[in-house]
Every structure is written in structure tokens, then in C-alpha cells.
Design an enzyme around this catalytic site. Structure first.
Site, PDB file in Angstrom:
ATOM      1  N   THR A  15       0.829  -1.205   0.000  1.00  0.00           N
ATOM      2  CA  THR A  15       0.000   0.000   0.000  1.00  0.00           C
ATOM      3  C   THR A  15       0.864   1.257   0.000  1.00  0.00           C
ATOM      4  O   THR A  15       2.042   1.228   0.357  1.00  0.00           O
ATOM      5  CB  THR A  15      -0.943   0.025   1.217  1.00  0.00           C
ATOM      6  OG1 THR A  15      -0.187   0.054   2.417  1.00  0.00           O
ATOM      7  CG2 THR A  15      -1.860  -1.183   1.223  1.00  0.00           C
ATOM      8  N   ASP A  16       0.245   2.367  -0.405  1.00  0.00           N
ATOM      9  CA  ASP A  16       0.956   3.643  -0.441  1.00  0.00           C
ATOM     10  C   ASP A  16       0.540   4.513   0.746  1.00  0.00           C
ATOM     11  O   ASP A  16      -0.175   4.056   1.648  1.00  0.00           O
ATOM     12  CB  ASP A  16       0.727   4.358  -1.772  1.00  0.00           C
ATOM     13  CG  ASP A  16      -0.737   4.686  -2.036  1.00  0.00           C
ATOM     14  OD1 ASP A  16      -1.552   4.676  -1.084  1.00  0.00           O
ATOM     15  OD2 ASP A  16      -1.071   4.970  -3.189  1.00  0.00           O
ATOM     16  N   GLN A  17       0.962   5.745   0.737  1.00  0.00           N
ATOM     17  CA  GLN A  17       0.690   6.654   1.845  1.00  0.00           C
ATOM     18  C   GLN A  17      -0.811   6.912   2.025  1.00  0.00           C
ATOM     19  O   GLN A  17      -1.255   7.263   3.104  1.00  0.00           O
ATOM     20  CB  GLN A  17       1.433   7.974   1.622  1.00  0.00           C
ATOM     21  CG  GLN A  17       1.550   8.824   2.857  1.00  0.00           C
ATOM     22  CD  GLN A  17       2.494   9.992   2.632  1.00  0.00           C
ATOM     23  OE1 GLN A  17       2.791  10.359   1.499  1.00  0.00           O
ATOM     24  NE2 GLN A  17       2.969  10.570   3.711  1.00  0.00           N
ATOM     25  N   VAL A  20      -3.935   2.713   0.078  1.00  0.00           N
ATOM     26  CA  VAL A  20      -4.455   1.847  -0.984  1.00  0.00           C
ATOM     27  C   VAL A  20      -3.295   1.151  -1.682  1.00  0.00           C
ATOM     28  O   VAL A  20      -2.149   1.590  -1.606  1.00  0.00           O
ATOM     29  CB  VAL A  20      -5.310   2.637  -1.999  1.00  0.00           C
ATOM     30  CG1 VAL A  20      -6.500   3.295  -1.318  1.00  0.00           C
ATOM     31  CG2 VAL A  20      -4.498   3.668  -2.748  1.00  0.00           C
TER      32      VAL A  20
END
Length: 138
Positions: A15-17, A20
Site C-alpha cells: 500500500t501507499d501513503q 491503498v
């Protein structure tokens, strides 16, 4: 048409910041789906590589519909969208565990000699595999 299915639990590292799944991870999951489809047909991509044949991506098209998040399960559906004996186009749909479509995609591949990158006639080199693709395609 054969549709292969593979489940993957979304890991935190994917996931990213924003919380998601980072967009490039879907490409990795597509590879997992492709490998599963090839296995479901009774063949091994790893064995083909040992024989000096590789199948690079020559085109990719991906449409993001709904984000997947950490803790969810991604369900990858993979099939042969097109096949002509030289080029294979795989289709993908990735769903969340509720059945919502997250991603639609296709990837195009050709088989080449690993050392020269010259295309091979898949039908001639792997007739059984060719026949299985013909039967399994959309």
C-alpha cells in the site's frame, strides 16, 4: 474459455501513503495470475525459461476502478484474450472479496530467444502448449 483464479491477501507493504494498493503492485499480481493460468493449463513458464525462451511484455493496458486496501483479499481472474501462435494477449480482472471490480487489464507478450531476443514460432516450438492456448482462448 478458461478463467484462472488466484487469491492474494493485500499486504501492508503493497500500500501507499493513502492506504491503498500502490498501482505498480497490480502488475505483479497480473504476473501471478498469468503463471497460475499457465499452470492450470499444465505447463511451466519456469521450464520454458530454462530452455532459453522468455516472454517479455510488449504492451500493457490497465484501468483502475476501485482501490484495494491492506487486509482485503484480491482475487485475480486471468484468461487468454487473444492468441495467434506468436503473440499472446492475456486479460485480467481483479476483484475485492466483496466481488467489486478493482482493475481491468490486458498484457501482450511474445516469446523470444533469451540470448538474441528474436521471436520464436510458439506453435512450432511448443505444439502442445499452442494447442492448449487455442482451446482456452476467448
Amino acid at each position: 474459455m478458461l478463467v484462472s483464479k488466484k487469491e492474494i491477501e493485500v499486504r501492508y507493504a503493497e500500500t501507499d501513503q493513502m492506504g491503498v494498493v500502490y498501482h505498480a503492485n497490480y502488475l505483479v499480481w497480473m504476473e501471478v495470475g498469468r503463471t497460475k493460468l499457465i499452470q492450470d493449463l499444465g505447463f511451466s513458464y519456469a521450464q520454458m525459461e530454462k530452455e532459453g525462451i522468455i516472454s517479455p511484455v510488449i504492451d500493457i493496458n490497465i484501468s483502475y476502478k476501485k482501490p484495494l486496501r491492506y487486509g482485503e483479499t484480491a482475487i485475480i481472474h486471468t484468461w487468454i484474450e487473444e492468441y495467434n501462435g506468436i503473440k499472446s494477449v492475456y486479460g485480467y480482472e481483479i476483484f475485492n472479496s466483496d466481488g467489486d471490480l478493482a482493475v481491468q487489464a490486458t498484457s501482450s507478450h511474445v516469446c523470444v530467444h533469451k540470448d538474441t531476443f528474436r521471436p520464436v514460432k510458439f506453435k512450432k516450438l511448443y505444439p502442445d502448449w499452442h494447442e492448449a492456448y487455442e482451446k482456452a482462448k476467448k
